[in-house]
Every structure is written in structure tokens, then in C-alpha cells.
Design an enzyme around this catalytic site. Structure first.
Site, PDB file in Angstrom:
ATOM      1  N   SER A 144       0.516  -1.367  -0.491  1.00 52.34           N
ATOM      2  CA  SER A 144       0.038   0.186  -0.438  1.00 52.34           C
ATOM      3  C   SER A 144       0.842   1.146   0.212  1.00 52.34           C
ATOM      4  CB  SER A 144      -0.873  -0.089   1.211  1.00 52.34           C
ATOM      5  OG  SER A 144      -1.993  -1.195   1.037  1.00 52.34           O
ATOM      6  N   LYS A 173      -7.272   1.740  -2.822  1.00 53.78           N
ATOM      7  CA  LYS A 173      -6.436   1.336  -1.032  1.00 53.78           C
ATOM      8  C   LYS A 173      -7.290   2.757  -0.328  1.00 53.78           C
ATOM      9  CE  LYS A 173      -5.329  -0.797   1.955  1.00 53.78           C
ATOM     10  NZ  LYS A 173      -4.133  -1.740   2.123  1.00 53.78           N
ATOM     11  N   LYS A 211       0.580   5.575   8.294  1.00 52.93           N
ATOM     12  CA  LYS A 211       1.276   6.197   6.755  1.00 52.93           C
ATOM     13  C   LYS A 211       0.227   5.554   5.958  1.00 52.93           C
ATOM     14  CE  LYS A 211       2.485   2.595   4.513  1.00 52.93           C
ATOM     15  NZ  LYS A 211       1.780   2.118   3.540  1.00 52.93           N
TER      16      LYS A 211
END
Length: 294
Positions: free
Chosen positions: A96, A171, A239
Site C-alpha cells: 500500500s 486502497k 502511513k
């Protein structure tokens, strides 16, 4: 069956690679921690000491590492995937990362003769173990079709969502939804416990109505048990929420709930709780109300 190089054998990558071995593929693993490589070998795969060695004979190269710089580190440079994978190999990045980085690296991969797909996953460690991940894939439709032999083994809901970078964009949206849902669940459980409600019964009935969700199913009991062993670490969700808020700003989109939860996640990481499961938001929800949810 294909020869597959699998780079990154972490919480998600290791069970995914083992599922590919179980399905009959030849899998060569590379990981910074040799212990994880040994687990893959014990399951019937093999290990490599360098990326060049791992990808030398690979028809398909898989990467599953934590962040954008990590992906760049393993695919670029003299020792990277692009320099050593054979022409025509598929490159599937399950990591990701930032959508703009995914788009740029995909272009570099094509220049190197590879066929790139950005294919981030959702479903956490349980989904990786059971091979039922949700996979959102960006890239060329023909390359997506060619990758089915891998995607169908590690995932259940597999959707081509657009060109390179689109998988990472979807995502990011997924992580926004998940984070807000976990925070809402954390607040709801804190609220229920303050009133002395039978929380097991409460979550069971809530799960059968409109409030039901995968988040409630997978994270509710962890909160009740105060068990925050990581299926997906807060530091990684931190993140991801950084990706969401930056991309939203670039697009001129306002994400007030996402921004608020991003700050709560950042607070937990800053105080040293980044290694906890993201259901660890429950700890902070309690503290903000003067209660101990730890």
C-alpha cells in the site's frame, strides 16, 4: 504453475506466499529477516539471499513491503527488480503506497520490459492466511487477466479498478473507511461499558443490523479482550492515512472525519503504540473519557 519471486515476507506476505506454494507454484522468497524465509522454506518454498537471485527465473515478481520508499528500494537501482527480472515478467505490487509513486514506478517497470500491476489488499492477517483478501488492481487489463493465477489464490474479491495507480487510490479510500469505522466502534464500546451493558450481547445484536460490518466482526472482540496483537499495525495505518490526507488535499477534497482519525492514530504512534493492532484506537478512546481501555 509459475515461478514466483515473493519479496517481503511480513505479517501479510508470508501467509500469502505459503498459499501460493500450497497451490503448486514454485515460490522463491526474499526478506530482510531470514527467519521468515525459513518459514517459507519449511512450507515448501525456497529462499534467496539477494533480490537478483530471487527474480532471476521468475515469471511473476511479487512485492509486499511497508511503504513507498521500501518499494522503490527493492525495485530500482543496480540490485533491484527492474535490473534483474526477465523481460515480460509480471510485477504485482501488493504493498500500500502513494498513488503517484505507483504510477511512476509502473512507467519505469514498463521501460524495463515488465508488466506492472498495483494491487493493494484489504483483509488483514486473517484474510491473508485464509486467501480471501479483497484486491483492488490498477494496470493494463491484459496484465490483470494474466495475473489471475496468483490473484485468485490470495484473494476472494478481486477487481480491476483502472490504470496504474488506481489500485492505490482505491486502497487509500479503503483505509479511510476502515479507520473511521474502527474509531466509531472504539467509541461505541467505551460508551457501552460506561453503562455496564453486556458488551458481548450488545455487539452480537449490533452486528446483525445496519451497524454490522467487517470491522465490528474482526475488531470488536479484540477491544473487549483488550488484545491488540497486530493483524495490521497502527504505524502502517498511520502511513496510509498520511497518503489519504495528502491525496485528498491535492484533489481539493475535504475529509474531516478522516483527518480527525488520522490525528488520533498519529498520537498513538507518537507515544509508542505504533506496534499495536489498529484496534488499539480503543485505548485512546477510553483515555479521552478518563477510562482505562488498555
Amino acid at each position: 504453475m509459475s515461478n514466483i519471486a515473493f519479496i517481503g515476507l511480513g505479517i501479510m506476505g508470508l501467509p500469502m506466499s505459503i498459499n501460493l506454494v500450497t497451490a503448486g507454484h514454485t515460490v522463491v522468497g526474499f526478506n530482510r529477516s531470514s527467519a521468515k524465509v525459513e518459514q517459507l522454506v519449511a512450507a515448501g518454498g525456497s529462499g534467496a539471499s539477494t533480490i537478483a537471485e530471487a527474480v532471476a527465473d521468475a515469471d511473476i515478481v511479487v512485492t509486499m513491503v511497508p511503504d513507498s520508499p521500501d518499494v522503490e528500494a527493492v525495485v530500482t537501482g543496480e540490485d533491484g527488480v527492474f535490473a534483474h527480472a526477465k523481460a515480460g515478467a509480471l510485477w504485482i505490487d501488493f504493498s500500500s503506497i502513494r498513488p503517484d509513486v505507483a504510477s511512476r514506478l509502473s512507467a519505469e517497470a514498463r521501460d524495463a520490459g515488465l508488466r506492472p500491476l498495483d494491487a493493494p489488499v484489504s483483509g488483514g492477517e486473517p484474510g491473508a492466511i485464509d486467501g480471501v483478501l479483497s484486491i483492488m488492481v490498477g494496470g493494463d487489463p491484459d496484465d490483470f487477466a494474466a495475473a489471475a493465477e496468483v490473484l485468485d489464490i490470495v484473494g476472494k474479491t478481486i477487481v480491476h479498478v483502472g490504470p496504474s495507480g488506481a489500485g492505490q487510490t482505491v486502497k487509500a479510500a479503503n483505509q479511510l473507511i476502515v479507520a473511521v469505522n474502527i474509531q466509531a466502534l472504539a467509541e461505541a464500546v467505551t460508551f457501552l461499558e460506561a453503562y455496564g451493558v453486556d458488551t458481548d450481547a450488545a455487539l452480537r445484536v449490533l452486528g446483525g443490523g445496519l451497524a454490522g460490518s467487517k470491522v465490528l466482526e474482526q475488531k470488536g472482540q479484540k477491544m473487549l479482550d483488550r488484545s491488540f496483537d497486530p493483524g495490521f499495525r497502527l504505524e502502517l495505518h498511520n502511513k496510509d492515512l498520511g497518503i489519504v490526507t495528502a491525496a485528498a488535499r491535492e484533489a481539493g477534497v475535504v475529509v474531516p472525519l478522516g483527518s480527525a482519525v488520522a490525528q488520533l492514530v498519529s498520537a498513538l504512534v507518537a507515544r509508542g503504540d505504533g506496534g499495536l493492532d489498529h484496534s488499539g484506537l480503543f485505548k485512546l478512546a477510553g483515555e479521552l473519557s478518563g477510562r482505562s481501555n488498555g
